[in-house]
Design a protein around this motif. Structure first.
Motif, PDB file in Angstrom:
ATOM      1  N   GLU A  94       0.804  -1.221   0.000  1.00 27.77           N
ATOM      2  CA  GLU A  94       0.000   0.000   0.000  1.00 27.77           C
ATOM      3  C   GLU A  94       0.840   1.276   0.000  1.00 27.77           C
ATOM      4  O   GLU A  94       0.360   2.330  -0.412  1.00 27.77           O
ATOM      5  N   VAL A  95       2.061   1.198   0.500  1.00 27.08           N
ATOM      6  CA  VAL A  95       2.924   2.380   0.569  1.00 27.08           C
ATOM      7  C   VAL A  95       4.267   2.038  -0.049  1.00 27.08           C
ATOM      8  O   VAL A  95       4.622   0.869  -0.200  1.00 27.08           O
ATOM      9  N   ASP A  96       5.021   3.059  -0.415  1.00 27.64           N
ATOM     10  CA  ASP A  96       6.345   2.824  -0.976  1.00 27.64           C
ATOM     11  C   ASP A  96       7.294   2.337   0.113  1.00 27.64           C
ATOM     12  O   ASP A  96       7.026   2.463   1.306  1.00 27.64           O
ATOM     13  N   ALA A  97       8.396   1.765  -0.313  1.00 26.37           N
ATOM     14  CA  ALA A  97       9.332   1.145   0.618  1.00 26.37           C
ATOM     15  C   ALA A  97       9.905   2.145   1.615  1.00 26.37           C
ATOM     16  O   ALA A  97      10.097   1.825   2.789  1.00 26.37           O
ATOM     17  N   GLY A  98      10.180   3.382   1.147  1.00 26.52           N
ATOM     18  CA  GLY A  98      10.758   4.373   2.045  1.00 26.52           C
ATOM     19  C   GLY A  98       9.813   4.737   3.168  1.00 26.52           C
ATOM     20  O   GLY A  98      10.212   4.829   4.333  1.00 26.52           O
ATOM     21  N   THR A  99       8.547   4.960   2.833  1.00 24.70           N
ATOM     22  CA  THR A  99       7.574   5.292   3.867  1.00 24.70           C
ATOM     23  C   THR A  99       7.386   4.136   4.831  1.00 24.70           C
ATOM     24  O   THR A  99       7.278   4.330   6.040  1.00 24.70           O
ATOM     25  N   ALA A 100       7.345   2.899   4.302  1.00 19.61           N
ATOM     26  CA  ALA A 100       7.186   1.725   5.163  1.00 19.61           C
ATOM     27  C   ALA A 100       8.347   1.620   6.149  1.00 19.61           C
ATOM     28  O   ALA A 100       8.140   1.381   7.345  1.00 19.61           O
ATOM     29  N   ALA A 101       9.580   1.795   5.659  1.00 17.71           N
ATOM     30  CA  ALA A 101      10.744   1.705   6.538  1.00 17.71           C
ATOM     31  C   ALA A 101      10.693   2.773   7.629  1.00 17.71           C
ATOM     32  O   ALA A 101      11.019   2.514   8.786  1.00 17.71           O
ATOM     33  N   MET A 102      10.272   3.981   7.254  1.00 19.78           N
ATOM     34  CA  MET A 102      10.207   5.074   8.217  1.00 19.78           C
ATOM     35  C   MET A 102       9.179   4.779   9.304  1.00 19.78           C
ATOM     36  O   MET A 102       9.425   5.001  10.497  1.00 19.78           O
ATOM     37  N   LEU A 103       8.009   4.230   8.913  1.00 17.88           N
ATOM     38  CA  LEU A 103       6.950   3.971   9.881  1.00 17.88           C
ATOM     39  C   LEU A 103       7.280   2.788  10.783  1.00 17.88           C
ATOM     40  O   LEU A 103       7.071   2.838  11.998  1.00 17.88           O
ATOM     41  N   VAL A 104       7.794   1.714  10.204  1.00 17.91           N
ATOM     42  CA  VAL A 104       8.109   0.524  11.002  1.00 17.91           C
ATOM     43  C   VAL A 104       9.230   0.824  11.994  1.00 17.91           C
ATOM     44  O   VAL A 104       9.313   0.196  13.055  1.00 17.91           O
ATOM     45  N   ASN A 105      10.077   1.793  11.676  1.00 16.72           N
ATOM     46  CA  ASN A 105      11.177   2.122  12.587  1.00 16.72           C
ATOM     47  C   ASN A 105      10.732   2.924  13.792  1.00 16.72           C
ATOM     48  O   ASN A 105      11.572   3.411  14.567  1.00 16.72           O
ATOM     49  N   VAL A 106       9.421   3.068  13.977  1.00 12.08           N
ATOM     50  CA  VAL A 106       8.904   3.523  15.267  1.00 12.08           C
ATOM     51  C   VAL A 106       9.078   2.401  16.299  1.00 12.08           C
ATOM     52  O   VAL A 106       9.158   2.648  17.496  1.00 12.08           O
ATOM     53  N   GLY A 107       9.177   1.146  15.802  1.00 10.81           N
ATOM     54  CA  GLY A 107       9.269  -0.018  16.676  1.00 10.81           C
ATOM     55  C   GLY A 107      10.349   0.047  17.736  1.00 10.81           C
ATOM     56  O   GLY A 107      10.065  -0.201  18.924  1.00 10.81           O
ATOM     57  N   PRO A 108      11.610   0.340  17.385  1.00  5.76           N
ATOM     58  CA  PRO A 108      12.648   0.374  18.415  1.00  5.76           C
ATOM     59  C   PRO A 108      12.374   1.379  19.535  1.00  5.76           C
ATOM     60  O   PRO A 108      12.726   1.129  20.692  1.00  5.76           O
ATOM     61  N   ILE A 109      11.749   2.501  19.195  1.00  7.54           N
ATOM     62  CA  ILE A 109      11.391   3.465  20.243  1.00  7.54           C
ATOM     63  C   ILE A 109      10.362   2.853  21.176  1.00  7.54           C
ATOM     64  O   ILE A 109      10.451   2.972  22.406  1.00  7.54           O
TER      65      ILE A 109
END
Length: 318
Positions: A94-109
């Protein structure tokens, strides 16, 4: 368990294996996702991982985990192996790879915050500083990869955030289970539970596997054997030897490695902004995993000789 320099090096090496294999998963998911729907891809991946991990369990003769480990295994199996994988597969459609990586990287926080709340882990300044630097790098990579035509649907954003939350919850639930069971046991039974949770997609998997190209099916099996069976086991090994927050921060290296792999495998030449973001990701990981130098012992008073301590050089009183 007592920590030594040797165990720290092994844990760091295990985390490195995990990060490299998880980065490679982005390329494989993109390839297999063209032929498999999100749920079918998750189920096929988890079945492959369960078969490999089950075989290793039999060879090593490791039985069922102790009862105390099961709550963490169940929660991490459903959240991380089940919901996370379906949400991530769907979100990347549904989203481009860059946006997906940015959103999923909320995980470590979220891992650091949940680890502090539920596991009593400290949030040292170096960890927080490293996470801030890495998150800035992840945002930079995401924005640079989105390009002028990058679009993010509300559904895709929501799915990526669901993936981040379930990933964080699964990691925090897994940590206490590792105090009672081995990394292999926690991973194998978590993977099996995730596969069971994805069984409603079995019909889709059978139908799509019959018409999918061999390359897509090979990518699905690869995802199960390496980024799942091997990488999650090495992750669990390292997680048992450090805090959830520090392990979560390590995964900020994934976007940087994805950029390099896309460059090497797909011939996608990254731009200067992407390279700068990748460098920030790696720098943040280095900061988060560093430790303050031990303070030097206070220098002895130069004027304090034997005559002032009441002892001779031989150690007896004069």
């Amino acid at each position: 368990m007592p920590r030594t320099a040797s165990s720290d090096r092994l844990a760091l090496a295990a985390a490195g294996v995990t990060v490299v294999l998880w980065a490679s998963a982005f390329v494989s998911i993109r390839s297999a996702g063209a032929a498999y729907s999100p749920g079918a891809l998750a189920l096929g991946r988890l079945l492959a991982g369960t078969v490999v991990l089950g075989a290793v369990l039999l060879v090593r003769r490791e039985g069922l985990p102790p009862r105390a480990a099961w709550p963490g295994i169940l929660v991490s199996g459903v959240l991380w192996f089940g919901v996370y994988m379906v949400a991530l597969n769907w979100g990347e459609q549904e989203v481009d790879a860059g946006t997906a990586a940015m959103l999923v990287n909320v995980g470590p926080i979220l891992i650091a915050l949940l680890g502090s709340r539920f596991l009593g882990e400290a949030l040292p300044p170096r960890l927080l500083a490293g996470m801030a630097v890495s998150f800035a790098g992840a945002v930079t990579v995401g924005l640079s990869m989105s390009g002028e035509d990058g679009r993010a649907s509300a559904l895709g954003v929501g799915l990526c955030l669901v993936a981040a939350v379930t990933y964080a919850g699964g990691v925090v639930a897994q940590k206490p289970a590792l105090a009672h069971a081995s990394a292999l046991q926690v991973t194998a039974f978590g993977c099996a539970i995730g596969a069971a949770a994805c069984l409603p997609f079995a019909g889709q998997l059978v139908t799509e596997a019959a018409r999918a190209p061999l390359s897509a099916t090979a990518n699905m099996v690869y995802l199960g054997v390496f980024p799942t069976a091997l990488a999650v086991t090495t992750w669990a090994y390292a997680l048992a030897r450090t805090t959830a927050g520090r392990m979560g921060a390590t995964t900020y290296a994934v976007p940087a490695l994805v950029v390099l792999m896309a460059w090497a495998v797909l011939g996608e030449l990254p731009g200067p902004l992407t390279l700068a973001g990748g460098a920030l990701c790696l720098a943040g990981v280095a900061v988060s995993r560093s430790r303050p130098r031990p303070s030097a012992p206070p220098a002895p008073d130069a004027g304090a000789g034997p005559e002032k301590t009441g002892r001779t050089a031989g150690g007896r009183r004069g």
